[in-house]
Write a protein that holds these residues in place. Structure first.
Motif, short mmCIF file in Angstrom:
data_model
loop_
_atom_site.label_atom_id
_atom_site.label_comp_id
_atom_site.label_asym_id
_atom_site.label_seq_id
_atom_site.Cartn_x
_atom_site.Cartn_y
_atom_site.Cartn_z
N LEU A 198 1.30 4.05 -1.92
CA LEU A 198 0.67 4.65 -3.07
C LEU A 198 1.61 5.59 -3.81
O LEU A 198 1.37 5.91 -4.97
N ASN A 199 2.67 6.03 -3.15
CA ASN A 199 3.55 6.99 -3.82
C ASN A 199 4.42 6.34 -4.88
O ASN A 199 5.10 7.01 -5.63
N TRP B 34 0.82 -1.21 0.00
CA TRP B 34 0.00 0.00 0.00
C TRP B 34 0.85 1.27 0.00
O TRP B 34 0.49 2.26 0.64
N VAL C 198 2.20 7.07 -12.68
CA VAL C 198 0.99 7.79 -13.06
C VAL C 198 0.99 8.03 -14.56
O VAL C 198 1.99 8.43 -15.14
N LYS C 199 -0.15 7.74 -15.18
CA LYS C 199 -0.24 7.99 -16.63
C LYS C 199 -1.46 8.87 -16.85
O LYS C 199 -2.48 8.72 -16.20
N GLN C 200 -1.38 9.76 -17.81
CA GLN C 200 -2.50 10.65 -18.10
C GLN C 200 -3.70 9.86 -18.57
O GLN C 200 -3.57 8.97 -19.41
N VAL C 201 -4.85 10.17 -18.03
CA VAL C 201 -6.07 9.51 -18.50
C VAL C 201 -6.77 10.48 -19.44
O VAL C 201 -7.18 11.55 -19.03
N GLU C 202 -6.91 10.08 -20.69
CA GLU C 202 -7.55 10.89 -21.72
C GLU C 202 -7.00 12.30 -21.74
O GLU C 202 -7.74 13.26 -21.57
N ILE D 279 3.37 4.31 -7.31
CA ILE D 279 2.66 3.87 -8.51
C ILE D 279 2.94 4.84 -9.66
O ILE D 279 2.91 6.05 -9.49
#
Lengths: 188, 784
Positions: A179-180, A177, A184-188, A182
């Protein structure tokens, strides 16, 4: 007169209790120090020898006899804290002499044999303290990942340098857990 | 029981502790019917979409699949198969990001849709009441049905129970804000849902069936009541709206007043809970032979221009879904700051509801069996979703969190212990009873992300448990290994003792040979003493070293000789002696290697056929040895035998020289001893001289081999050729042999000196290899 009786009575009581204690110390005497078992239970059981002792049990015995508690490298800070709690001594930082699997920094690792290079000499099998290497003379050797403790003792004896330490792969089951971490990829 | 039913009939339900009333936000989507989405170009199907094990692949890349075709199978009960949601071609099977808060990748099947939507042949079941329990369970298992309320537990295991079921509870609560998937499903497909409940009735034979539904779904309540008006057994129970009524244990408490104990499952109280969507899937599977290939998903949030419930094929990427829903990002992307808060997607897209959902950070994430909602909020709607920074401040001990906790835990205490990483205290506070509902974090005035702390703590505790198990195993293996090594040691010593006893026996028994043997021993000892005195003044370290090896090898060779001087029965024993002698020589040689040492490199040690017995010196010594041994030869047969043995020895040298050169030395020593076996000494004088020469040459060879580095590669020497020439000059060349031996000695001495200096210059020490276990196993040797 009364004082004499008082002294005699108290002396008798003292002697009685002394006898009971003496008898108890002989009758209920246990061999060995139970603290050693408890200490051994706290250690990570990698049997790597980085503390300078041939295994975790000998180090536990040494600690019970006053050895420094900051020598276990695989145990890390957690183990030092637990030992300090158990023994009631101060927490000391991990001994700097020990360089943790320096090539990979943090995280648990397991050994991996590069099979193209293995010559089947069995030297790593003799070195492994928990028999986590499968193989026979002139047969391919391989690491049993579930049994490997990451102690590093097999890397040195290999004459062809075919063993390397790899980090344990992260899966959903052992994800912590964080979370830092992960991507990150742009969504749309 | 009766009292429970009475209360239910009177609509007097129980309450669970705590709970919150967040704004429902269901009006966005609750008025619209369920829409069919256009087919996406590609489907991404993770092999595991449930709790348990993934199945084994049935298809490979390039296969054409039909709609409803099974893609995985397994005999493991915890494995649930997946099916192709539409027809197409398998284009890839590789790791891809899955619908999990971690953002990790797992194995997925990629299907390129051919837009034909061809079904595989199906068999409609006309009357499911005629099916046996086993048949129904098999249909459910083969259809890949897992719990669709969010957890994904394999349904065929949950409904395959023996004990008497008191209550079958259908979870139609849908308590989380924004989500209306189950609501619409009940409005449109209530008949099918009731069919599914009837099938479960056949399987579980419960005493009562209760459908728990919240009162914020009037249309769905009407639909269900109409569908069950003729079924006495099924009770539609309308419950007050509260979050989290849809939690399993909370629903049981509300409907029946029973509490499921900490650590227990509902089955232990005779209750089974199933979601309405799962019931719909069961009816599809059993009656229409349709596996689980689609589900209703709520697309909601003010960033969508077309928020609506949709039928989505499993495996549809979120990007396609959002595009179909008219997703427009109204904010410019904000770079993620490396703050203490987790990174958010820009703009944020949440899979699940606002309280229990997680951020999707990659548009390739597919819809899976447990996805019930895609929430794309706008900034005004949910400003915290766009906020990267942390607003957390200190806990003010207000106690609101424990007021709302539905599991009756103490979130404040849990938070203190979680931050202190006090695992013992956390377990005492029953952290594993936390259902991650988020009610505590919702009310916290300090905006502490409580559920995040609990999740981290739970993961740490689980990992610690795993590590404890692992270290126990390691301990056991270590102890077992120690025992094994001790046993081996004892067995070896037994063998040595037996061999020594046998030797003594022969010495004492056969007085003729015994006498000569004892005199040979005495002679050998005398020789050793003389040699020691002679060599005392020498400065050559190698010679000093040699002395030890010489003396030892002389002793061993004489022991060997005395043994074989006797009879054929000791032929075996002589081999044993040879092995022991080899071992001893090896041990000595290893010890001697401490002062030097060469790194053995992989490229040089690779194929054994690449390695050659290196150098002319060794050839010379082996010549010298051959010559020396030839001195004793009477018959040429014996010589050939001995030379062939030496050839063998040299072959062994080549093969094993990849490891250590002293091994080869040991073998040469052994081979010489073996050759000694076969040759019969002519007379004692020659014998002694020959033995001396042999021993000295042996020792020289050892010293030389030690000082050699791996980098020297010389062409293989046709030692056999030289031997053959030597054989022909056998018996007549005593003098020549002696000269040759002396020449060899001198040459090797000179070269050894040169090597020594070379060594000192390089000064490479491999402490590790020298400290390596010098103990060895005879079994390894014999197999070489």
């Amino acid at each position: 007169m009364n004082i004499l009786i008082a002294i005699l009575v108290l002396g008798f009581i003292a002697a009685l209790f002394g006898a009971i204690l003496g008898y108890a110390s002989v009758r209920f005497h246990i061999e060995g120090d139970p603290i050693v078992e408890q200490l051994d239970a706290l250690l990570p059981q990698t049997q790597c020898g980085q503390c300078g002792y041939p295994g975790c049990k000998p180090y536990a015995e040494a600690v019970a006899n006053g050895e420094a508690i900051n020598k276990c490298a695989p145990g890390g800070e957690d183990t030092i804290k637990k030992i300090a709690d158990l023994l009631g001594v101060d927490i000391q930082p991990l001994d700097e002499n020990h360089d943790q699997n320096s090539s990979l920094g943090n995280g648990p690792t397991v050994a991996f044999i590069i099979e193209e290079d293995c010559i089947g000499c069995t030297k790593c099998i003799q070195a492994c303290p928990v028999d986590a290497i499968l193989g026979a003379a002139k047969q391919m050797h391989t690491i049993l990942i579930d049994e490997c403790t990451g102690c590093d003792l097999c890397v040195a004896p290999c004459p062809v340098d075919c063993i390397e330490m790899r980090p344990i792969p992260e899966t959903i089951q052992n994800w912590q857990w964080d979370l830092n971490k992960i991507a990150v990829k742009q969504v749309e | 029981m009766e009292s429970i039913i009475e209360r239910i009939n009177q609509h007097k339900f129980w309450q669970f502790h705590g709970g919150i009333h967040p704004p429902e936000q269901k009006a966005l989507t609750s008025g619209k019917p369920i829409r069919q989405l256009a087919l996406p170009k590609q489907l991404i199907l993770p092999l595991q979409q449930h709790i348990g094990r993934q199945g084994d692949l049935l298809v490979k890349v390039g296969d054409k699949v039909l709609k409803g075709q099974a893609l995985t199978q397994s005999t493991n009960p915890m494995a649930v198969p997946i099916h192709a949601p539409t027809s197409g071609i398998v284009s890839a099977i590789k790791k891809s990001v899955i619908a999990h808060p971690s953002g990790l990748s797992e194995l997925c099947i990629f299907i390129d849709v051919d837009f034909e939507d061809t079904w595989q042949p199906r068999e409609i079941c006309q009357d499911f009441s005629k099916l046996s329990q086993q048949q129904i369970i098999k249909k459910i298992a083969d259809s890949g049905i897992a719990g669709m309320g969010g957890a994904g537990f394999p349904t065929h295991i949950k409904v395959n129970t023996k004990p008497d079921i008191n209550f079958l509870i259908i979870n139609a609560a849908e308590c989380e804000p924004y989500i209306t998937a189950d609501d619409l499903l009940m409005c449109e497909q209530s008949e099918a849902i009731i069919d599914g409940i009837k099938i479960l009735d056949i399987l579980l034979k419960p005493a009562f069936i209760l459908i728990g539904i919240e009162d914020n779904k009037p249309k769905a309540i009407k639909a269900l009541q109409y569908a069950t008006k003729d079924i006495e057994k099924i009770n539609v129970c309308v419950l007050p709206t509260k979050y989290p009524t849809g939690g399993e244990k909370q629903l049981i408490k509300v409907l029946t007043g029973k509490e499921v104990k900490s650590g227990n499952l509902p089955i232990h109280t005779g209750i089974v809970v199933q979601n309405v969507a799962t019931c719909f899937a069961i009816s599809d599977a059993v009656i229409h032979d349709i596996p689980l290939i689609k589900r209703v998903v709520t697309l909601t949030g003010q960033s969508l221009s077309k928020p609506q419930n949709v039928w989505v094929l499993l495996g549809t990427p979120v990007s396609h879904v959002l595009e179909q829903a008219g997703f427009t990002s109204e904010v410019a992307p904000v770079p993620n700051t490396p703050a203490s808060n987790p990174p958010v997607s820009n703009p944020p897209v949440i899979m699940g509801g606002p309280l229990m959902g997680f951020n999707i950070l990659n548009e390739q994430v597919p819809i899976v069996k447990t996805s019930n909602c895609i929430l794309a909020p706008s900034k005004t709607e949910m400003p915290s979703a766009f906020d990267n920074s942390s607003n957390e401040v200190e806990c003010i001990r207000c106690g609101q969190c424990s007021d709302v906790c539905p599991s009756q835990l103490l979130p404040q205490e849990l938070q203190w212990s979680a931050k202190a990483k006090d695992h013992q205290q956390l377990t005492k506070l029953n952290i594993f009873d936390c259902i991650d509902c988020g009610a505590c974090a919702y009310v916290c005035p300090s905006q502490i992300p409580l559920v995040q702390y609990y999740r981290i703590a739970k993961a740490e505790i689980r990992q610690q448990q795993q590590l404890d198990i692992k270290s126990e195993k390691a301990k056991v293996r270590f102890e077992a290994r120690k025992l094994r090594l001790e046993k081996d040691k004892i067995a070896r010593e037994e063998k040595h003792k037996k061999a020594a006893a046998a030797r003594k026996a022969t010495m004492n028994k056969k007085t003729a040979e015994g006498g000569s043997a004892t005199s040979a021993v005495a002679a050998a000892l005398a020789r050793v003493k003389a040699k020691k005195k002679a060599k005392e003044n020498s400065n050559d370290l190698a010679v000093m070293v040699d002395e030890k090896t010489v003396s030892k090898s002389i002793v061993t060779s004489s022991e060997v000789a005395e043994n074989t001087n006797g009879n054929d029965e000791s032929g075996e024993k002589s081999q044993v002696k040879a092995a022991i002698a080899r071992a001893k020589a090896k041990r000595l040689a290893k010890k001697n290697e401490v002062s030097e040492g060469k790194v053995t490199h992989s490229e040089e040690t690779k194929a054994s056929d690449e390695l050659r017995v290196s150098s002319s010196e060794e050839a010379e010594t082996s010549d010298g040895l051959a010559v020396a041994s030839n001195e004793k030869a009477e018959a040429s047969d014996e010589l050939r035998v001995s030379s062939s043995e030496e050839a063998e020895a040299n072959d062994e040298l080549r093969v094993s020289s990849s490891e250590e050169t002293e091994t080869s030395d040991g073998l040469t020593v052994a081979s010489n001893e073996e050759s000694n076996h076969e040759t019969k000494p002519n007379n004692s004088a020659d014998d002694k001289k020959a033995k001396i020469a042999v021993a000295i040459a042996k020792a020289k060879a050892k010293a030389k081999a030690k000082t050699k580095t791996k980098k020297e590669k010389k062409e293989p020497l046709p030692t056999s050729d030289n031997k053959k020439t030597n054989i022909t000059t056998a018996g007549t060349d005593d003098k020549k042999a002696r000269i040759a031996a002396a020449v060899a000695k001198a040459k090797t001495k000179a070269k050894a000196k040169a090597k020594k200096e070379h060594e000192k210059q390089e000064g490479l020490l491999r402490v590790a290899s020298s400290e390596e276990k010098t103990s060895f196993k005879p079994s390894n040797e014999e197999s070489e």
